[in-house]
Design a protein around this motif. Structure first.
Motif, PDB file in Angstrom:
ATOM      1  N   HIS A  11       0.826  -1.217   0.000  1.00  0.00           N
ATOM      2  CA  HIS A  11       0.000   0.000   0.000  1.00  0.00           C
ATOM      3  C   HIS A  11       0.857   1.263   0.000  1.00  0.00           C
ATOM      4  O   HIS A  11       0.481   2.292   0.586  1.00  0.00           O
ATOM      5  CB  HIS A  11      -0.963  -0.003   1.193  1.00  0.00           C
ATOM      6  N   HIS A  69      -1.433  -4.940  -3.560  1.00  0.00           N
ATOM      7  CA  HIS A  69      -1.307  -3.898  -2.543  1.00  0.00           C
ATOM      8  C   HIS A  69      -0.700  -2.605  -3.085  1.00  0.00           C
ATOM      9  O   HIS A  69      -0.006  -1.893  -2.372  1.00  0.00           O
ATOM     10  CB  HIS A  69      -0.486  -4.415  -1.342  1.00  0.00           C
ATOM     11  N   THR A 115      -1.170   1.277  -4.475  1.00  0.00           N
ATOM     12  CA  THR A 115      -2.111   2.378  -4.249  1.00  0.00           C
ATOM     13  C   THR A 115      -2.214   3.280  -5.469  1.00  0.00           C
ATOM     14  O   THR A 115      -3.213   3.976  -5.646  1.00  0.00           O
ATOM     15  CB  THR A 115      -1.690   3.225  -3.037  1.00  0.00           C
ATOM     16  N   GLN A 134      -5.422  -4.581  -5.875  1.00  0.00           N
ATOM     17  CA  GLN A 134      -5.025  -3.735  -4.747  1.00  0.00           C
ATOM     18  C   GLN A 134      -5.198  -4.484  -3.434  1.00  0.00           C
ATOM     19  O   GLN A 134      -4.364  -4.379  -2.540  1.00  0.00           O
ATOM     20  CB  GLN A 134      -5.878  -2.466  -4.752  1.00  0.00           C
ATOM     21  N   HIS A 135      -6.266  -5.238  -3.344  1.00  0.00           N
ATOM     22  CA  HIS A 135      -6.514  -6.078  -2.165  1.00  0.00           C
ATOM     23  C   HIS A 135      -6.697  -7.512  -2.636  1.00  0.00           C
ATOM     24  O   HIS A 135      -7.303  -7.762  -3.677  1.00  0.00           O
ATOM     25  CB  HIS A 135      -7.764  -5.610  -1.419  1.00  0.00           C
ATOM     26  N   THR A 185      -8.475 -10.615  -2.932  1.00  0.00           N
ATOM     27  CA  THR A 185      -9.861 -11.034  -2.758  1.00  0.00           C
ATOM     28  C   THR A 185     -10.265 -11.887  -3.951  1.00  0.00           C
ATOM     29  O   THR A 185      -9.549 -11.944  -4.949  1.00  0.00           O
ATOM     30  CB  THR A 185     -10.792  -9.813  -2.631  1.00  0.00           C
ATOM     31  N   ASP A 217     -15.863  -8.562  -1.876  1.00  0.00           N
ATOM     32  CA  ASP A 217     -15.116  -7.983  -0.756  1.00  0.00           C
ATOM     33  C   ASP A 217     -15.939  -6.883  -0.093  1.00  0.00           C
ATOM     34  O   ASP A 217     -16.486  -6.009  -0.772  1.00  0.00           O
ATOM     35  CB  ASP A 217     -13.793  -7.414  -1.282  1.00  0.00           C
ATOM     36  N   PHE A 233     -12.154   0.506  -3.168  1.00  0.00           N
ATOM     37  CA  PHE A 233     -11.017   0.175  -4.025  1.00  0.00           C
ATOM     38  C   PHE A 233     -10.596   1.427  -4.802  1.00  0.00           C
ATOM     39  O   PHE A 233     -11.432   2.184  -5.289  1.00  0.00           O
ATOM     40  CB  PHE A 233     -11.381  -0.923  -5.029  1.00  0.00           C
ATOM     41  N   SER A 275      -8.952  -6.514  -8.084  1.00  0.00           N
ATOM     42  CA  SER A 275      -9.378  -5.361  -7.287  1.00  0.00           C
ATOM     43  C   SER A 275      -8.582  -4.126  -7.679  1.00  0.00           C
ATOM     44  O   SER A 275      -7.359  -4.159  -7.738  1.00  0.00           O
ATOM     45  CB  SER A 275      -9.239  -5.632  -5.780  1.00  0.00           C
TER      46      SER A 275
END
Length: 504
Positions: free
Chosen positions: A216, A238, A240, A261-262, A264, A268, A274, A295
């Motif tokens: 992130h 992860h 951003t 990004q996540h 899943t 989610d 997101f 994501s």
């Protein structure tokens, strides 16, 4: 075969024993008349016969080590630079930035094999191997020189530290931002490879079998002004900002990769939040094949022409939550092909599309295509042979965003042959019929036709069921309604086919 060999071997032993028994009987034996030379000839023939049986009826023995093929003299081992040899920590407990940069620097200083493009040194397939480790890095991994090619970085995990710069990427294929290209060419040293004066920074760089965890804090991979870069079997999470960014250059191929990004697999609870873009193509002639984006606010952003997407699965953020699967942001020069892909609850937006092809793709969960007017141009668009599945809300499979002004330049647009379930069919080609009795016949194509008040071509026939032969004429096509009038009232049927995309 083994039994036959044993049999003949036994016979030979018996014959040999009998021969030697007879040969020692003395001078009175007839055998004594054989000379010693003939005796040796018989022995050799018998041994050769026995050897032939062994060769045919048994497995040959393994060659001795001394007889095994040896590599040619002077052959070099493949140049593989293992990052642990430079002090990298494969457990991820300590910072490995300097060690990995050291391995990259050593790889670029090795022997070269001539040139690729003019000014691009061919490193001969040199490899920087991460050895399946998990490495913590606090700075971007940037090649210490531009103007090189034929290099692979592969086989491990890179994870951003908690103080990694939020505006950088874990791997950056770009020259130093603090040094201009002309300065680079004038500041080489004996310890650094000759830098390039070519128009590309790098050529034939391969990033393979990597997991990139941005923690992130920034992005995953940045490719700037490079030629024939391959990103294969990478897992980027992860981020951003952007998972993979391609700026300028030519022919970056991204395949068999996963981005999110996540981490899943859909549904989610934080999907509404997101953000970021998974892949941003700001260049020409690139390809995405067999890529999953699970994501991000935007799955794929494209602002260069002549790109192709095939086998791309986007379920990054639902359209209902403000997400976009694929965003085509090059008004007036799209030149993009999207084929055999899967838009999963998230759709496609195209600004002023010119030469756009979308086919053989599946749109699930009320996912649809938006044509967005910027300067009112839509030209050379094919949306054909796709499947759309929705929830029964009646959403159109193709929609127009004319908030910036209506589309005025419409030509060669084909939206046809799509099959629809639980959504509203929209097309630029439509067919209809009506039965009645009278002198005026009206067919309303508004429920199907994509563009309002636009019919460029009509074919119709009026069939009278009572045997009459009236005079008839096409009176009007405004508001997407076909009106045919006859000189007398007749009972019959009107059939019509209309086309919005093609004139004449």
């Amino acid at each position: 075969m083994a039994n036959a060999a044993l049999f003949w071997t036994s016979i030979l032993v018996v014959l040999a024993t009998a021969f030697f028994t007879v040969s020692v009987l003395g001078d009175h034996s007839p055998i004594a008349h054989f000379s010693s030379g003939r005796h040796r000839d018989h022995i050799r023939k018998m041994q050769a016969f026995k050897a032939s049986l062994v060769r045919h009826d048994s497995v040959p023995p393994a060659p001795s080590p001394s007889s095994a093929p040896q590599p040619p003299q002077g052959t070099r081992n493949p140049r593989v630079y293992r990052v642990t040899s430079y002090g990298a920590d494969p457990t991820g407990k300590t910072d490995s930035t300097a060690a990995i940069l050291g391995a990259l620097s050593a790889a670029l200083k090795g022997p070269s094999e001539g040139f690729l493009m003019k000014g691009i040194t061919n490193l001969g397939g040199v490899q920087v191997h991460l050895e399946g480790g998990n490495y913590l890095i606090s700075q971007a991994l940037r090649l210490p020189a531009s103007g090189v090619g034929n290099l692979m970085i592969h086989g491990g995990t890179l994870r951003a530290s908690d103080d990694f710069p939020t505006d950088r990427y874990l791997i950056e294929l770009s020259p130093s931002s603090s040094t201009s290209k002309s300065q680079e060419n004038n500041e080489t040293s004996m310890d650094q490879p000759q830098l390039s004066s070519a128009s590309y920074n790098y050529e034939y760089i391969t990033l393979k079998d990597l997991m990139l965890d941005s923690n992130h804090r920034g992005g995953g991979i940045s490719v700037v002004n490079s030629l024939r870069v391959s990103i294969d079997n990478c897992y980027v999470v992860h981020f951003t900002t952007t998972g993979i960014a391609v700026q300028s250059g030519h022919e970056t191929y991204i395949r068999n990769s996963f981005l999110g990004q996540h981490i899943t697999a859909g549904g989610d609870p934080g999907e509404r939040n997101f953000s970021g873009t998974a892949i941003n193509l700001m260049g020409n002639d690139n390809a995405l094949t067999d890529v999953v984006i699970f994501s991000a606010a935007v799955g794929v952003m494209i602002s260069g022409q002549a790109n192709i997407l095939s086998g791309v699965h986007c379920y990054n953020k639902a359209t209902g939550f403000g997400g976009t699967g694929i965003y085509l942001k090059l008004p007036g020069l799209t030149q993009t092909r999207i084929v055999n892909s899967y838009l999963d609850y998230t759709g496609i937006v195209a600004e002023d599309p010119v030469q756009l092809h979308i086919s053989n793709s599946f749109f699930l969960g009320d996912a649809y295509i938006v044509l967005k007017s910027i300067n009112g141009v839509v030209n050379g668009v094919n949306i054909v042979d796709n499947m759309f599945s929705g929830s029964g809300k009646g959403l159109g499979i193709v929609q127009l965003d004319q908030s910036n002004g209506a589309f005025k330049n419409i030509d060669q647009v084909v939206v046809d042959r799509n099959n629809v379930r639980g959504m509203g069919l929209k097309a630029t080609v439509a067919r209809g019929s009506i039965q009645g009795n009278g002198s005026s016949w009206t067919l309303d194509f508004n429920p199907v036709l994509l563009f309002p008040n636009l019919i460029k071509h009509v074919q119709y026939s009026l069939s009278a069921s009572d045997g009459a032969f009236p005079n008839h004429v096409l009176r009007n096509v405004s508001e997407n309604r076909v009106i045919v009038a006859s000189d007398v009232a007749v009972s019959g049927s009107l059939y019509a086919m209309v086309d919005q995309g093609m004139a004449g």
